[in-house]
Motif scaffolding. Structure first.
Motif, mmCIF file in Angstrom:
data_model
loop_
_atom_site.group_PDB
_atom_site.id
_atom_site.type_symbol
_atom_site.label_atom_id
_atom_site.label_comp_id
_atom_site.label_asym_id
_atom_site.label_seq_id
_atom_site.Cartn_x
_atom_site.Cartn_y
_atom_site.Cartn_z
ATOM 1 N N SER A 1 0.925 -1.065 0.001
ATOM 2 C CA SER A 1 0.046 -0.157 0.038
ATOM 3 C C SER A 1 1.076 1.203 -0.009
ATOM 4 O O SER A 1 1.863 1.280 0.902
ATOM 5 C CB SER A 1 -0.999 -0.063 1.232
ATOM 6 O OG SER A 1 -0.066 0.157 2.363
ATOM 7 N N ASP A 2 0.545 2.223 -0.856
ATOM 8 C CA ASP A 2 1.265 3.395 -0.996
ATOM 9 C C ASP A 2 2.425 3.702 -0.635
ATOM 10 O O ASP A 2 2.996 3.907 0.551
ATOM 11 C CB ASP A 2 0.461 4.402 -0.091
ATOM 12 C CG ASP A 2 -0.849 4.724 -0.834
ATOM 13 O OD1 ASP A 2 -1.167 4.508 -1.817
ATOM 14 O OD2 ASP A 2 -1.941 5.096 0.070
ATOM 15 N N GLY A 3 3.430 3.342 -1.468
ATOM 16 C CA GLY A 3 4.824 3.375 -1.116
ATOM 17 C C GLY A 3 5.807 3.123 -2.712
ATOM 18 O O GLY A 3 6.983 3.432 -2.546
ATOM 19 N N CYS A 4 5.068 2.299 -3.741
ATOM 20 C CA CYS A 4 5.925 2.255 -4.676
ATOM 21 C C CYS A 4 5.753 3.629 -5.585
ATOM 22 O O CYS A 4 4.773 4.220 -5.802
ATOM 23 C CB CYS A 4 5.189 1.015 -5.459
ATOM 24 S SG CYS A 4 5.391 -0.423 -4.375
ATOM 25 N N ARG A 5 6.980 3.551 -6.585
ATOM 26 C CA ARG A 5 6.909 4.493 -7.577
ATOM 27 C C ARG A 5 7.201 3.965 -8.894
ATOM 28 O O ARG A 5 7.814 2.766 -8.881
ATOM 29 C CB ARG A 5 7.769 5.610 -7.153
ATOM 30 C CG ARG A 5 7.271 6.601 -6.137
ATOM 31 C CD ARG A 5 7.978 7.934 -6.172
ATOM 32 N NE ARG A 5 7.580 8.677 -4.836
ATOM 33 C CZ ARG A 5 6.615 9.555 -4.858
ATOM 34 N NH1 ARG A 5 6.013 9.921 -6.152
ATOM 35 N NH2 ARG A 5 5.976 10.215 -3.759
ATOM 36 N N PRO A 6 6.992 4.507 -10.053
ATOM 37 C CA PRO A 6 7.462 3.804 -11.156
ATOM 38 C C PRO A 6 8.619 3.684 -11.392
ATOM 39 O O PRO A 6 9.103 2.481 -12.177
ATOM 40 C CB PRO A 6 6.897 4.902 -12.284
ATOM 41 C CG PRO A 6 5.783 5.473 -11.694
ATOM 42 C CD PRO A 6 6.114 5.824 -10.254
ATOM 43 N N GLY A 7 9.872 4.111 -10.857
ATOM 44 C CA GLY A 7 11.030 3.822 -10.829
ATOM 45 C C GLY A 7 11.510 2.855 -10.043
ATOM 46 O O GLY A 7 12.931 2.409 -10.120
ATOM 47 N N ASP A 8 10.751 2.059 -9.200
ATOM 48 C CA ASP A 8 11.300 1.007 -8.187
ATOM 49 C C ASP A 8 11.249 -0.176 -9.037
ATOM 50 O O ASP A 8 10.428 -0.313 -10.127
ATOM 51 C CB ASP A 8 10.203 1.143 -7.041
ATOM 52 C CG ASP A 8 10.063 2.296 -6.158
ATOM 53 O OD1 ASP A 8 11.063 3.236 -6.348
ATOM 54 O OD2 ASP A 8 9.322 2.411 -5.391
ATOM 55 N N ARG A 9 11.685 -1.218 -8.101
ATOM 56 C CA ARG A 9 11.683 -2.537 -8.707
ATOM 57 C C ARG A 9 10.817 -3.397 -7.779
ATOM 58 O O ARG A 9 10.734 -3.069 -6.544
ATOM 59 C CB ARG A 9 13.169 -3.261 -8.795
ATOM 60 C CG ARG A 9 14.134 -2.684 -9.865
ATOM 61 C CD ARG A 9 15.245 -3.169 -9.847
ATOM 62 N NE ARG A 9 16.054 -2.599 -11.015
ATOM 63 C CZ ARG A 9 16.095 -3.045 -12.130
ATOM 64 N NH1 ARG A 9 15.314 -3.802 -12.691
ATOM 65 N NH2 ARG A 9 16.812 -2.258 -13.078
ATOM 66 N N LEU A 10 10.178 -4.554 -8.281
ATOM 67 C CA LEU A 10 9.409 -5.292 -7.279
ATOM 68 C C LEU A 10 10.147 -6.632 -7.262
ATOM 69 O O LEU A 10 10.253 -7.488 -8.347
ATOM 70 C CB LEU A 10 8.095 -5.189 -7.900
ATOM 71 C CG LEU A 10 6.842 -5.830 -7.073
ATOM 72 C CD1 LEU A 10 6.852 -5.056 -5.860
ATOM 73 C CD2 LEU A 10 5.754 -5.964 -7.692
ATOM 74 N N ARG A 11 10.920 -7.106 -6.284
ATOM 75 C CA ARG A 11 11.453 -8.158 -6.159
ATOM 76 C C ARG A 11 10.458 -9.198 -5.935
ATOM 77 O O ARG A 11 9.789 -9.204 -4.729
ATOM 78 C CB ARG A 11 12.628 -8.289 -5.196
ATOM 79 C CG ARG A 11 13.749 -7.185 -5.586
ATOM 80 C CD ARG A 11 14.776 -7.543 -4.721
ATOM 81 N NE ARG A 11 16.187 -6.641 -5.579
ATOM 82 C CZ ARG A 11 16.928 -6.300 -4.419
ATOM 83 N NH1 ARG A 11 17.095 -6.742 -3.306
ATOM 84 N NH2 ARG A 11 18.064 -5.655 -5.076
ATOM 85 N N LEU A 12 10.407 -10.379 -6.802
ATOM 86 C CA LEU A 12 9.596 -11.294 -6.468
ATOM 87 C C LEU A 12 10.576 -12.746 -6.296
ATOM 88 O O LEU A 12 11.132 -13.116 -7.336
ATOM 89 C CB LEU A 12 8.595 -11.434 -7.824
ATOM 90 C CG LEU A 12 7.832 -10.395 -8.109
ATOM 91 C CD1 LEU A 12 7.290 -10.351 -9.511
ATOM 92 C CD2 LEU A 12 6.648 -10.100 -7.280
ATOM 93 N N LEU A 13 10.062 -13.439 -5.244
ATOM 94 C CA LEU A 13 10.716 -14.728 -5.074
ATOM 95 C C LEU A 13 10.006 -15.792 -5.246
ATOM 96 O O LEU A 13 9.088 -16.110 -4.297
ATOM 97 C CB LEU A 13 11.510 -14.566 -3.880
ATOM 98 C CG LEU A 13 12.402 -15.951 -3.433
ATOM 99 C CD1 LEU A 13 13.252 -16.606 -4.089
ATOM 100 C CD2 LEU A 13 12.877 -15.860 -1.965
#
Length: 102
Positions: free
Chosen positions: A13-25
């Motif tokens: 919730s509310d904390g990601c921005r388009p320049g971020d990465r989303l690490r998925l394991l």
């Protein structure tokens, strides 16, 4: 509501921005089929965006590369649904972390 057996759901919730990465394991011994939906304040949801993560592997896509339309430069939320156990962690690259002024 999904009818797939063994769905894993996570929300950021509310904390990601388009320049971020989303690490998925992917913790399982099979491919994880993942769907992500992004929501920014005042905008329409973007997604679902589908990814396949190989068994016992990590995928770290840049969020701006996942969407066809540009997300606003506002904090947004993400909902992640997977058919296998997946850990999800938002991540900013060290060069892009904003530091407070001294």
């Amino acid at each position: 509501m999904s009818t797939m057996v063994g769905n894993w759901r996570m929300a950021i919730s509310d904390g990601c921005r388009p320049g971020d990465r989303l690490r998925l394991l992917n913790l399982s011994s099979a491919n994880a089929h993942v769907e992500m939906t992004f929501c920014a304040r005042g905008g329409r949801p973007v997604g679902p965006i589908s990814l396949v993560i190989p068994p016992r592997r990590t995928l770290s896509p840049l969020l701006a590369d996942l969407v066809d339309v540009r997300l606003p430069d506002l904090p947004y939320s993400a909902v992640v649904v997977s058919d296998a156990p997946v850990l999800v962690h938002p991540h900013q690259d060290a060069a892009e972390v904003r530091r407070p002024a001294a």
